[in-house]
Enzyme design. Structure first.
Site, PDB file in Angstrom:
ATOM      1  N   GLU A 154      33.344  -7.877  36.614  1.00  0.00           N
ATOM      2  CA  GLU A 154      34.434  -8.651  37.223  1.00  0.00           C
ATOM      3  C   GLU A 154      35.453  -7.760  37.936  1.00  0.00           C
ATOM      4  O   GLU A 154      36.325  -8.265  38.641  1.00  0.00           O
ATOM      5  CB  GLU A 154      35.169  -9.459  36.150  1.00  0.00           C
ATOM      6  CG  GLU A 154      34.313 -10.508  35.467  1.00  0.00           C
ATOM      7  CD  GLU A 154      35.078 -11.251  34.395  1.00  0.00           C
ATOM      8  OE1 GLU A 154      35.301 -12.465  34.585  1.00  0.00           O
ATOM      9  OE2 GLU A 154      35.459 -10.623  33.377  1.00  0.00           O
ATOM     10  N   TYR A 165      58.282 -22.906  51.042  1.00  0.00           N
ATOM     11  CA  TYR A 165      56.919 -23.070  50.527  1.00  0.00           C
ATOM     12  C   TYR A 165      56.010 -21.930  50.968  1.00  0.00           C
ATOM     13  O   TYR A 165      55.197 -21.427  50.186  1.00  0.00           O
ATOM     14  CB  TYR A 165      56.274 -24.378  50.982  1.00  0.00           C
ATOM     15  CG  TYR A 165      57.110 -25.614  50.963  1.00  0.00           C
ATOM     16  CD1 TYR A 165      58.104 -25.835  49.999  1.00  0.00           C
ATOM     17  CD2 TYR A 165      56.909 -26.603  51.914  1.00  0.00           C
ATOM     18  CE1 TYR A 165      58.854 -26.993  49.991  1.00  0.00           C
ATOM     19  CE2 TYR A 165      57.653 -27.771  51.910  1.00  0.00           C
ATOM     20  CZ  TYR A 165      58.635 -27.955  50.951  1.00  0.00           C
ATOM     21  OH  TYR A 165      59.367 -29.096  50.949  1.00  0.00           O
ATOM     22  N   ILE A 199      43.775 -14.010  33.106  1.00  0.00           N
ATOM     23  CA  ILE A 199      44.483 -14.940  33.981  1.00  0.00           C
ATOM     24  C   ILE A 199      45.827 -15.323  33.371  1.00  0.00           C
ATOM     25  O   ILE A 199      46.743 -15.704  34.095  1.00  0.00           O
ATOM     26  CB  ILE A 199      43.640 -16.184  34.356  1.00  0.00           C
ATOM     27  CG1 ILE A 199      43.171 -16.969  33.142  1.00  0.00           C
ATOM     28  CG2 ILE A 199      42.484 -15.779  35.254  1.00  0.00           C
ATOM     29  CD1 ILE A 199      42.431 -18.270  33.487  1.00  0.00           C
ATOM     30  N   GLU A 200      45.980 -15.179  32.060  1.00  0.00           N
ATOM     31  CA  GLU A 200      47.274 -15.408  31.429  1.00  0.00           C
ATOM     32  C   GLU A 200      48.323 -14.438  31.975  1.00  0.00           C
ATOM     33  O   GLU A 200      49.470 -14.813  32.221  1.00  0.00           O
ATOM     34  CB  GLU A 200      47.165 -15.243  29.901  1.00  0.00           C
ATOM     35  CG  GLU A 200      46.363 -16.319  29.217  1.00  0.00           C
ATOM     36  CD  GLU A 200      44.853 -16.088  29.171  1.00  0.00           C
ATOM     37  OE1 GLU A 200      44.184 -16.772  28.379  1.00  0.00           O
ATOM     38  OE2 GLU A 200      44.314 -15.246  29.936  1.00  0.00           O
ATOM     39  N   LYS A 216      40.067 -20.279  36.943  1.00  0.00           N
ATOM     40  CA  LYS A 216      39.023 -19.269  37.094  1.00  0.00           C
ATOM     41  C   LYS A 216      37.673 -19.983  37.025  1.00  0.00           C
ATOM     42  O   LYS A 216      36.979 -19.955  36.015  1.00  0.00           O
ATOM     43  CB  LYS A 216      39.154 -18.195  36.012  1.00  0.00           C
ATOM     44  CG  LYS A 216      38.292 -16.971  36.250  1.00  0.00           C
ATOM     45  CD  LYS A 216      38.566 -15.915  35.184  1.00  0.00           C
ATOM     46  CE  LYS A 216      37.632 -14.737  35.357  1.00  0.00           C
ATOM     47  NZ  LYS A 216      37.764 -13.797  34.228  1.00  0.00           N
TER      48      LYS A 216
END
Length: 124
Positions: A25, A57, A76-77, A102
């Site tokens: 990864e 934005y 991803i946390e 993910k």
């Protein structure tokens, strides 16, 4: 949820990041769609129709892309927490909910996601 009722929602920010625990990864980016809810006071923007009275934005989206391009976390946390912390540097954003997806991370599962909610009150 925040005690502030007004919010801006950005859904499906098409971000890419190197994120993951496993060696395979760590060699290339993967899609990590991101959803944001920014809790902020939109009363002035709603009455004045002045863009200066709201959150940019495009600027928020650029911030997310910049973090995703440079952070390269294992989790991803961590990505979600970093995005939340950076967005809360803008004092007008009282709270933020960040969801990082993910997709394809686990065989047989369409999507894995984490959702974090952070507020100005929680900042150090």
């Amino acid at each position: 949820m925040s005690d502030q009722a007004d919010c801006i929602m950005l859904r499906g920010i098409a971000a890419e990041a190197i994120v993951g625990v496993y060696d395979f990864e760590r060699h290339r980016t993967r899609p990590v769609p991101i959803d944001l809810t920014l809790w902020c006071d939109l009363a002035a923007a709603a009455t004045t129709d002045d863009v200066a009275e709201t959150i940019d934005y495009d600027g928020v989206t650029q911030t997310v892309h910049q973090i995703c391009a440079t952070l390269q976390p294992a989790l991803i946390e961590t990505l979600a927490g970093t995005i939340a912390a950076r967005l809360l540097e803008d004092a007008r954003i009282r709270a933020v909910t960040v969801t990082v997806h993910k997709p394809g991370a686990v065989a047989g599962v369409d999507d894995i996601a984490v959702r974090l909610h952070r507020s100005q009150a929680e900042r150090p």
